[in-house]
Design an enzyme around this catalytic site. Structure first.
Site, mmCIF file in Angstrom:
data_model
loop_
_atom_site.group_PDB
_atom_site.id
_atom_site.type_symbol
_atom_site.label_atom_id
_atom_site.label_comp_id
_atom_site.label_asym_id
_atom_site.label_seq_id
_atom_site.Cartn_x
_atom_site.Cartn_y
_atom_site.Cartn_z
ATOM 1 C CE LYS A 136 -11.371 2.730 -9.843
ATOM 2 N NZ LYS A 136 -10.201 3.300 -9.162
ATOM 3 N NE ARG A 151 -5.585 3.752 -0.873
ATOM 4 C CZ ARG A 151 -6.504 4.044 -1.770
ATOM 5 N NH1 ARG A 151 -7.127 5.191 -1.706
ATOM 6 N NH2 ARG A 151 -6.807 3.197 -2.728
ATOM 7 C CG HIS A 179 -2.633 9.504 -6.222
ATOM 8 N ND1 HIS A 179 -3.852 10.091 -6.475
ATOM 9 C CD2 HIS A 179 -2.888 8.168 -6.192
ATOM 10 C CE1 HIS A 179 -4.781 9.164 -6.598
ATOM 11 N NE2 HIS A 179 -4.233 7.988 -6.431
ATOM 12 C CB SER A 193 -9.573 9.464 -6.475
ATOM 13 O OG SER A 193 -8.191 9.554 -6.685
HETATM 14 P P1 ADP Z 1 -6.651 2.723 -9.666
HETATM 15 O O1 ADP Z 1 -7.883 3.097 -10.402
HETATM 16 O O2 ADP Z 1 -5.667 1.972 -10.467
HETATM 17 O O3 ADP Z 1 -6.879 2.084 -8.312
HETATM 18 P P2 ADP Z 1 -5.995 5.178 -8.309
HETATM 19 O O4 ADP Z 1 -5.822 6.484 -9.003
HETATM 20 O O5 ADP Z 1 -7.181 5.047 -7.421
HETATM 21 O O6 ADP Z 1 -5.915 4.118 -9.440
HETATM 22 O O7 ADP Z 1 -4.689 4.856 -7.455
HETATM 23 C C1 ADP Z 1 -3.447 4.685 -8.078
HETATM 24 C C2 ADP Z 1 -2.492 4.019 -7.103
HETATM 25 O O8 ADP Z 1 -2.268 4.873 -5.987
HETATM 26 C C3 ADP Z 1 -3.019 2.702 -6.515
HETATM 27 O O9 ADP Z 1 -1.926 1.836 -6.347
HETATM 28 C C4 ADP Z 1 -3.565 3.110 -5.171
HETATM 29 O O10 ADP Z 1 -3.558 2.040 -4.242
HETATM 30 C C5 ADP Z 1 -2.561 4.180 -4.791
HETATM 31 N N1 ADP Z 1 -3.099 5.150 -3.843
HETATM 32 C C6 ADP Z 1 -4.254 5.820 -3.907
HETATM 33 N N2 ADP Z 1 -4.409 6.633 -2.848
HETATM 34 C C7 ADP Z 1 -3.300 6.457 -2.060
HETATM 35 C C8 ADP Z 1 -2.863 6.975 -0.797
HETATM 36 N N3 ADP Z 1 -3.604 7.843 -0.111
HETATM 37 N N4 ADP Z 1 -1.678 6.551 -0.315
HETATM 38 C C9 ADP Z 1 -0.936 5.651 -1.015
HETATM 39 N N5 ADP Z 1 -1.303 5.107 -2.183
HETATM 40 C C10 ADP Z 1 -2.464 5.502 -2.708
#
Ligand code: ADP
Length: 167
Positions: free
Chosen positions: A48, A97, A24, A135
């Site tokens: 979630k 990703r 992130h 995460s």
């Molecule tokens: P959500 O619950 O909306 O999926 P996340 O916190 O899991 O929220 O992720 C927020 C954003 O960051 C999403 O667009 C996700 O695809 C992106 N993201 C998560 N991990 C990575 C990573 N390692 N590299 C690039 N983008 C990521």
């Protein structure tokens, strides 16, 4: 809804961030160079069950993004398009990703476009070193005492280890 003259380029990067990872942070750093202001907005995802509360996630994000001058951390619940408009923005930034992210993100982007055609969703490709970082993966690793150093900010690492010890 009337279209504003978006003079300052403000982008919103929404997510659960439960917890924020270095994947992130990499997206924030890169996106912050493209906009005048980047608002990272923690949202309540009813699908979630979070490990960290909204307030905790905001605090962890603030601690891990102090080096990015034009970033603001916020939280919200409700409709994303309404929130984005309230921030005088018309851009949503999401990270991508693997192919598996694509379908979900594609549907979300089209849905938002349908409800508010002025709002654009912009995707940033992950950096290869974080392409496997999520995460949920971090939480799973930490649960079984696996190493998470280098995948999350140090403040998150400490907090997640402490939290897992309490469960
Ligand atoms: P959500 O619950 O909306 O999926 P996340 O916190 O899991 O929220 O992720 C927020 C954003 O960051 C999403 O667009 C996700 O695809 C992106 N993201 C998560 N991990 C990575 C990573 N390692 N590299 C690039 N983008 C990521």
């Amino acid at each position: 809804m009337t279209c504003r003259n978006f003079e300052r380029r403000i982008a919103v990067c929404p997510g659960s961030f439960d917890p924020v990872t270095n994947g992130h942070i990499d997206i924030f750093e890169r996106a912050s160079r493209l906009f005048d202001e980047l608002i990272v907005a923690v949202f309540h995802n009813p699908n979630k069950k979070p490990l960290f509360t909204m307030e905790e996630r905001v605090k962890l994000l603030a601690a891990a993004t102090g080096h990015i001058p034009n970033i603001r951390i916020d939280s919200f619940s409700g409709l994303l398009n309404v929130y984005v408009r309230q921030q005088d923005s018309n851009v949503i930034v999401r990270g991508l990703r693997a192919l598996s992210d694509f379908e979900y993100e594609f549907q979300r982007a089209l849905l938002i476009k349908k409800v508010d055609p002025v709002i654009e969703t912009v995707f940033m490709m992950t950096s290869s070193e974080y392409s496997f970082v999520s995460s949920s993966g971090i939480k799973e690793l930490a649960k079984f005492g696996g190493p998470i150093a280098g995948m999350v900010p140090e403040s998150v690492e400490k907090e997640i280890v402490r939290r897992m010890a309490q469960i």
